[in-house]
Design an enzyme around this catalytic site. Sequence first.
Site, PDB file in Angstrom:
ATOM      1  CG  HIS A  63      -1.965   1.048   1.215  1.00 32.62           C
ATOM      2  ND1 HIS A  63      -3.176   0.898   1.861  1.00 32.62           N
ATOM      3  CD2 HIS A  63      -2.010   2.281   0.656  1.00 32.62           C
ATOM      4  CE1 HIS A  63      -3.905   1.988   1.709  1.00 32.62           C
ATOM      5  NE2 HIS A  63      -3.211   2.844   0.979  1.00 32.62           N
ATOM      6  CG  HIS A  65      -1.216   6.378  -2.478  1.00 34.36           C
ATOM      7  ND1 HIS A  65      -2.358   6.076  -3.183  1.00 34.36           N
ATOM      8  CD2 HIS A  65      -1.490   6.098  -1.177  1.00 34.36           C
ATOM      9  CE1 HIS A  65      -3.295   5.629  -2.338  1.00 34.36           C
ATOM     10  NE2 HIS A  65      -2.784   5.625  -1.127  1.00 34.36           N
ATOM     11  CG  HIS A 195     -11.112   4.712   2.789  1.00 36.13           C
ATOM     12  ND1 HIS A 195     -10.797   5.936   3.334  1.00 36.13           N
ATOM     13  CD2 HIS A 195      -9.965   4.243   2.239  1.00 36.13           C
ATOM     14  CE1 HIS A 195      -9.526   6.207   3.118  1.00 36.13           C
ATOM     15  NE2 HIS A 195      -8.994   5.188   2.458  1.00 36.13           N
ATOM     16  CG  HIS A 216      -5.453   2.992   5.754  1.00 36.87           C
ATOM     17  ND1 HIS A 216      -6.784   3.057   6.056  1.00 36.87           N
ATOM     18  CD2 HIS A 216      -5.310   3.616   4.562  1.00 36.87           C
ATOM     19  CE1 HIS A 216      -7.426   3.696   5.104  1.00 36.87           C
ATOM     20  NE2 HIS A 216      -6.547   4.039   4.178  1.00 36.87           N
ATOM     21  CG  ASP A 248       2.826   7.619  10.363  1.00 30.98           C
ATOM     22  OD1 ASP A 248       2.100   7.150  11.264  1.00 30.98           O
ATOM     23  OD2 ASP A 248       2.388   8.400   9.489  1.00 30.98           O
ATOM     24  CG  HIS A 251      -1.472   7.378   9.470  1.00 38.15           C
ATOM     25  ND1 HIS A 251      -0.382   8.082   9.009  1.00 38.15           N
ATOM     26  CD2 HIS A 251      -2.453   7.537   8.538  1.00 38.15           C
ATOM     27  CE1 HIS A 251      -0.686   8.642   7.857  1.00 38.15           C
ATOM     28  NE2 HIS A 251      -1.938   8.333   7.542  1.00 38.15           N
ATOM     29  CG  ASP A 274      -1.625   5.468   2.972  1.00 39.98           C
ATOM     30  OD1 ASP A 274      -1.769   5.422   1.735  1.00 39.98           O
ATOM     31  OD2 ASP A 274      -2.495   5.932   3.735  1.00 39.98           O
ATOM     32  CG  LEU A 307      -3.511  11.935   9.352  1.00 35.68           C
ATOM     33  CD1 LEU A 307      -3.525  10.662  10.195  1.00 35.68           C
ATOM     34  CD2 LEU A 307      -2.113  12.534   9.322  1.00 35.68           C
ATOM     35  N   GLY A 309      -2.220  10.202   3.429  1.00 41.34           N
ATOM     36  CA  GLY A 309      -1.058   9.357   3.215  1.00 41.34           C
ATOM     37  C   GLY A 309       0.038   9.709   4.197  1.00 41.34           C
TER      38      GLY A 309
END
Length: 394
Positions: A63, A65, A195, A216, A248, A251, A274, A307, A309
């Site tokens: 995952h 981007h 989501h 996530h 991180d 998150h 992410d 947030l 990513g």
Amino acid sequence: MPRILIENSRAWQEDAFVDGSTLILRDGLVAGLAPAGEVASEPGDRWLDGRGAFSLPGFVDVHMHGSVGCDVMDGSLASLRNVSDFLVRGGVTSFLGTTMTDSAARIEAALGAMTSFAEVSGAPLLGAHIEGPYLNADYRGSQPALHLRAPRPGEYLPWLETGVVKLITMAPELSGGERLLQDALARGVAVSIGHSGAAYEAAARYFARGASQVTHTFNGMAGIHHRQPGIFLAALENPGVTFQIIPDGVHVHPAVLRMLLRLAGAERVAVITDAMQATGLGDGDYALGDVFVIVQGGEARTPAGGLAGSTLTMAQALKNMMRFCDLSLAEALPMLTRVPARSIGMYPQKGSLAPGADADVVLWDEEAGVLATVIGGELAYQADGAWSAATAGG
């Protein structure tokens, strides 16, 4: 293809490190591990001195981007090359390029570019992760509301049939969700719930029918309530479900990471980044797909403060997991290798240094981080002076 022989390193063998051995890579695969000094040289051999560092399976990120100013949604081979080069320097030997919620045309362009790039020899791109557009608007996070929609077979079937899609994130509560689940699984595409505000009962039904990941975890989903347990507890009760997590420190609080490990166990936790296009760069104004993002202090957020990513790398994620959860390297490593590879049906081809696995190796120092990266038996990255090497004569 000449052999690569890595000596003087501590080689990973599934659940422990083995000292005093030589890791043998031949024809793009791991050929095995032999006692030091017992491997006879062959013409063309390349001997690499690990200098006491660790030989790890390459990191697997299912995952992410983008990075270094590039985004998967650029639909560009040049962008994918830039992202890949950056990831290889950080020890990532396998990744899924992750799309954003967008128009069908832009998603198709991104998938087309990834299909072409995945065919490049030595490229770390395994395939695509479609994150959206089949998401709940109430839990969309930074996914643009304009393009959110219910799944339509006429739209998504061509995507699934490209062969490049390995994972898709969806919200079960949307109309047409059960058909999407069936269609994805029938084509070998793993399904993740994310989501989403799905009720416990709906999520449990999807997991029982084959959904196998949570996107996530704890972000972009309804929380736990004692009368509405939600997605997390439905997933926890199904031992086949893997929890993606972004370590991180932004998150998810480290205490929640520790809770997840106690409840689910490390074999069910897949570390992800992410990462978005600011990764590898500094603070400033960026984009995640078409979403405007402001990065300050390394945190990526929309103008509204949500947030968007992260700027996390897998190398830093490994260090964070060890520090946040008081883990040894051996305890943390499978969450960046074996577990994510298994979550998309790629283990032990990926995420392993067992004989027959792809020869994807990271030379790792606990202080300096990544010293070198091998992909498919080819030296893809070497930090200055990291490895001494000698080639056997013919």
